[in-house]
Design a protein around this motif. Structure first.
Motif, PDB file in Angstrom:
ATOM      1  N   PHE A  12       0.814  -1.216   0.000  1.00 38.00           N
ATOM      2  CA  PHE A  12       0.000   0.000   0.000  1.00 38.00           C
ATOM      3  C   PHE A  12       0.849   1.269   0.000  1.00 38.00           C
ATOM      4  O   PHE A  12       0.332   2.354   0.252  1.00 38.00           O
ATOM      5  CB  PHE A  12      -0.958   0.000   1.204  1.00 38.00           C
ATOM      6  CG  PHE A  12      -1.876  -1.181   1.200  1.00 38.00           C
ATOM      7  CD1 PHE A  12      -2.803  -1.362   0.181  1.00 38.00           C
ATOM      8  CD2 PHE A  12      -1.788  -2.144   2.193  1.00 38.00           C
ATOM      9  CE1 PHE A  12      -3.637  -2.457   0.168  1.00 38.00           C
ATOM     10  CE2 PHE A  12      -2.617  -3.253   2.187  1.00 38.00           C
ATOM     11  CZ  PHE A  12      -3.551  -3.405   1.167  1.00 38.00           C
ATOM     12  N   TRP A  13       2.150   1.126  -0.275  1.00 38.51           N
ATOM     13  CA  TRP A  13       3.029   2.283  -0.332  1.00 38.51           C
ATOM     14  C   TRP A  13       2.552   3.236  -1.431  1.00 38.51           C
ATOM     15  O   TRP A  13       2.274   2.835  -2.536  1.00 38.51           O
ATOM     16  CB  TRP A  13       4.469   1.842  -0.606  1.00 38.51           C
ATOM     17  CG  TRP A  13       5.416   2.994  -0.627  1.00 38.51           C
ATOM     18  CD1 TRP A  13       6.001   3.554  -1.718  1.00 38.51           C
ATOM     19  CD2 TRP A  13       5.865   3.739   0.500  1.00 38.51           C
ATOM     20  NE1 TRP A  13       6.791   4.602  -1.344  1.00 38.51           N
ATOM     21  CE2 TRP A  13       6.721   4.739   0.022  1.00 38.51           C
ATOM     22  CE3 TRP A  13       5.613   3.667   1.866  1.00 38.51           C
ATOM     23  CZ2 TRP A  13       7.337   5.657   0.850  1.00 38.51           C
ATOM     24  CZ3 TRP A  13       6.228   4.570   2.694  1.00 38.51           C
ATOM     25  CH2 TRP A  13       7.080   5.547   2.193  1.00 38.51           C
ATOM     26  N   GLY A  14       2.368   4.486  -1.078  1.00 42.01           N
ATOM     27  CA  GLY A  14       1.907   5.491  -2.031  1.00 42.01           C
ATOM     28  C   GLY A  14       0.399   5.588  -2.149  1.00 42.01           C
ATOM     29  O   GLY A  14      -0.115   6.484  -2.811  1.00 42.01           O
ATOM     30  N   GLU A  15      -0.321   4.670  -1.517  1.00 41.44           N
ATOM     31  CA  GLU A  15      -1.788   4.710  -1.527  1.00 41.44           C
ATOM     32  C   GLU A  15      -2.274   5.653  -0.440  1.00 41.44           C
ATOM     33  O   GLU A  15      -1.750   5.647   0.671  1.00 41.44           O
ATOM     34  CB  GLU A  15      -2.371   3.313  -1.280  1.00 41.44           C
ATOM     35  CG  GLU A  15      -2.070   2.301  -2.355  1.00 41.44           C
ATOM     36  CD  GLU A  15      -2.863   2.533  -3.619  1.00 41.44           C
ATOM     37  OE1 GLU A  15      -3.920   3.202  -3.563  1.00 41.44           O
ATOM     38  OE2 GLU A  15      -2.445   2.040  -4.670  1.00 41.44           O
ATOM     39  N   ASP A  16      -3.280   6.446  -0.750  1.00 45.21           N
ATOM     40  CA  ASP A  16      -3.831   7.386   0.230  1.00 45.21           C
ATOM     41  C   ASP A  16      -4.917   6.771   1.102  1.00 45.21           C
ATOM     42  O   ASP A  16      -5.115   7.197   2.236  1.00 45.21           O
ATOM     43  CB  ASP A  16      -4.422   8.613  -0.483  1.00 45.21           C
ATOM     44  CG  ASP A  16      -3.355   9.502  -1.093  1.00 45.21           C
ATOM     45  OD1 ASP A  16      -2.203   9.441  -0.620  1.00 45.21           O
ATOM     46  OD2 ASP A  16      -3.677  10.235  -2.036  1.00 45.21           O
ATOM     47  N   TRP A  17      -5.637   5.779   0.587  1.00 43.60           N
ATOM     48  CA  TRP A  17      -6.812   5.299   1.314  1.00 43.60           C
ATOM     49  C   TRP A  17      -6.507   4.707   2.683  1.00 43.60           C
ATOM     50  O   TRP A  17      -7.301   4.911   3.612  1.00 43.60           O
ATOM     51  CB  TRP A  17      -7.654   4.358   0.457  1.00 43.60           C
ATOM     52  CG  TRP A  17      -7.028   3.051   0.095  1.00 43.60           C
ATOM     53  CD1 TRP A  17      -6.354   2.751  -1.044  1.00 43.60           C
ATOM     54  CD2 TRP A  17      -7.028   1.863   0.882  1.00 43.60           C
ATOM     55  NE1 TRP A  17      -5.926   1.457  -1.020  1.00 43.60           N
ATOM     56  CE2 TRP A  17      -6.327   0.878   0.155  1.00 43.60           C
ATOM     57  CE3 TRP A  17      -7.541   1.518   2.118  1.00 43.60           C
ATOM     58  CZ2 TRP A  17      -6.127  -0.412   0.621  1.00 43.60           C
ATOM     59  CZ3 TRP A  17      -7.346   0.226   2.600  1.00 43.60           C
ATOM     60  CH2 TRP A  17      -6.647  -0.713   1.852  1.00 43.60           C
ATOM     61  N   PRO A  18      -5.368   3.986   2.901  1.00 46.13           N
ATOM     62  CA  PRO A  18      -5.135   3.515   4.273  1.00 46.13           C
ATOM     63  C   PRO A  18      -4.958   4.681   5.257  1.00 46.13           C
ATOM     64  O   PRO A  18      -5.476   4.645   6.378  1.00 46.13           O
ATOM     65  CB  PRO A  18      -3.855   2.680   4.168  1.00 46.13           C
ATOM     66  CG  PRO A  18      -3.791   2.269   2.732  1.00 46.13           C
ATOM     67  CD  PRO A  18      -4.372   3.436   1.991  1.00 46.13           C
ATOM     68  N   HIS A  19      -4.275   5.717   4.811  1.00 45.52           N
ATOM     69  CA  HIS A  19      -4.100   6.910   5.660  1.00 45.52           C
ATOM     70  C   HIS A  19      -5.434   7.614   5.881  1.00 45.52           C
ATOM     71  O   HIS A  19      -5.730   8.074   6.992  1.00 45.52           O
ATOM     72  CB  HIS A  19      -3.085   7.871   5.026  1.00 45.52           C
ATOM     73  CG  HIS A  19      -2.813   9.048   5.880  1.00 45.52           C
ATOM     74  ND1 HIS A  19      -3.514  10.230   5.759  1.00 45.52           N
ATOM     75  CD2 HIS A  19      -1.937   9.228   6.899  1.00 45.52           C
ATOM     76  CE1 HIS A  19      -3.081  11.090   6.658  1.00 45.52           C
ATOM     77  NE2 HIS A  19      -2.117  10.512   7.365  1.00 45.52           N
ATOM     78  N   ASP A  20      -6.248   7.699   4.844  1.00 52.04           N
ATOM     79  CA  ASP A  20      -7.561   8.337   4.969  1.00 52.04           C
ATOM     80  C   ASP A  20      -8.443   7.576   5.964  1.00 52.04           C
ATOM     81  O   ASP A  20      -9.137   8.188   6.790  1.00 52.04           O
ATOM     82  CB  ASP A  20      -8.265   8.408   3.611  1.00 52.04           C
ATOM     83  CG  ASP A  20      -7.547   9.328   2.626  1.00 52.04           C
ATOM     84  OD1 ASP A  20      -6.711  10.150   3.058  1.00 52.04           O
ATOM     85  OD2 ASP A  20      -7.827   9.194   1.414  1.00 52.04           O
TER      86      ASP A  20
END
Length: 176
Positions: A124-132
């Protein structure tokens, strides 16, 4: 008719109080402190304490057991009716709304630990959805913590039963 109180009843054992206040401290640290390595480690620690508290809900002291305070629909409805009538039913352990909040807080803490773990995976590196998702869960946890604290203060004042003190001392006065 004035409310009278009996001698304080043993309510929360040391493990319940330890997990409550330790998790509260970790949540405060992680909501308002830096998001560094310590944030991650204590977040996992909070999730581990939640899992241990869940185990204690099956094997711990009587007031700590889920069988004593599980917020069944019938109990929630009965408690809501008592609140609307202005005469909240007294509970030695959690009242049904308090129980529902405890379960919600635990679910959010475990979900935050999981979403924090997801954010660190290479997949998930570079993905925003886990942080969101993590951000959304942290805001939901913050809101629930505020409701939890306000409810404990309001119910303590309304009923004359010091709920916060009970979580410190392990003893709670109950209405006759």
């Amino acid at each position: 008719m004035p409310t009278t109180s009996r001698a304080p009843a043993r309510t929360w054992d040391i493990w319940v109080r330890f997990t409550h206040w330790t998790i509260a401290g970790i949540v405060a640290w992680n909501l308002f402190g830096p998001t560094d390595e310590m944030h991650r480690l204590v977040g996992y620690g909070a999730a581990m304490l939640v899992f241990l508290r869940i185990v204690w809900g099956f094997v711990g002291s009587q007031p700590a057991r889920f069988a004593t305070w599980w917020p069944a629909r019938r109990h929630l409805a009965e408690y809501m009716r008592s609140l609307i009538a202005g005469k909240p039913i007294d509970h030695v352990s959690h009242n049904p709304l308090g129980a529902l909040m405890a379960l919600t807080l635990w679910l959010l803490i475990v979900a935050l630990a999981f979403s924090g773990w997801l954010m660190r995976l290479d997949a998930f590196w570079g993905e925003d959805w886990p942080h969101d998702i993590h951000t959304f869960l942290s805001i939901a946890l913050e809101a629930c913590v505020c409701v939890h604290i306000i409810a404990a203060v309001v119910m303590s004042c309304w009923t004359g039963i010091n709920l916060i003190g009970a979580m410190v001392t392990g003893r709670k006065r109950t209405k006759e």
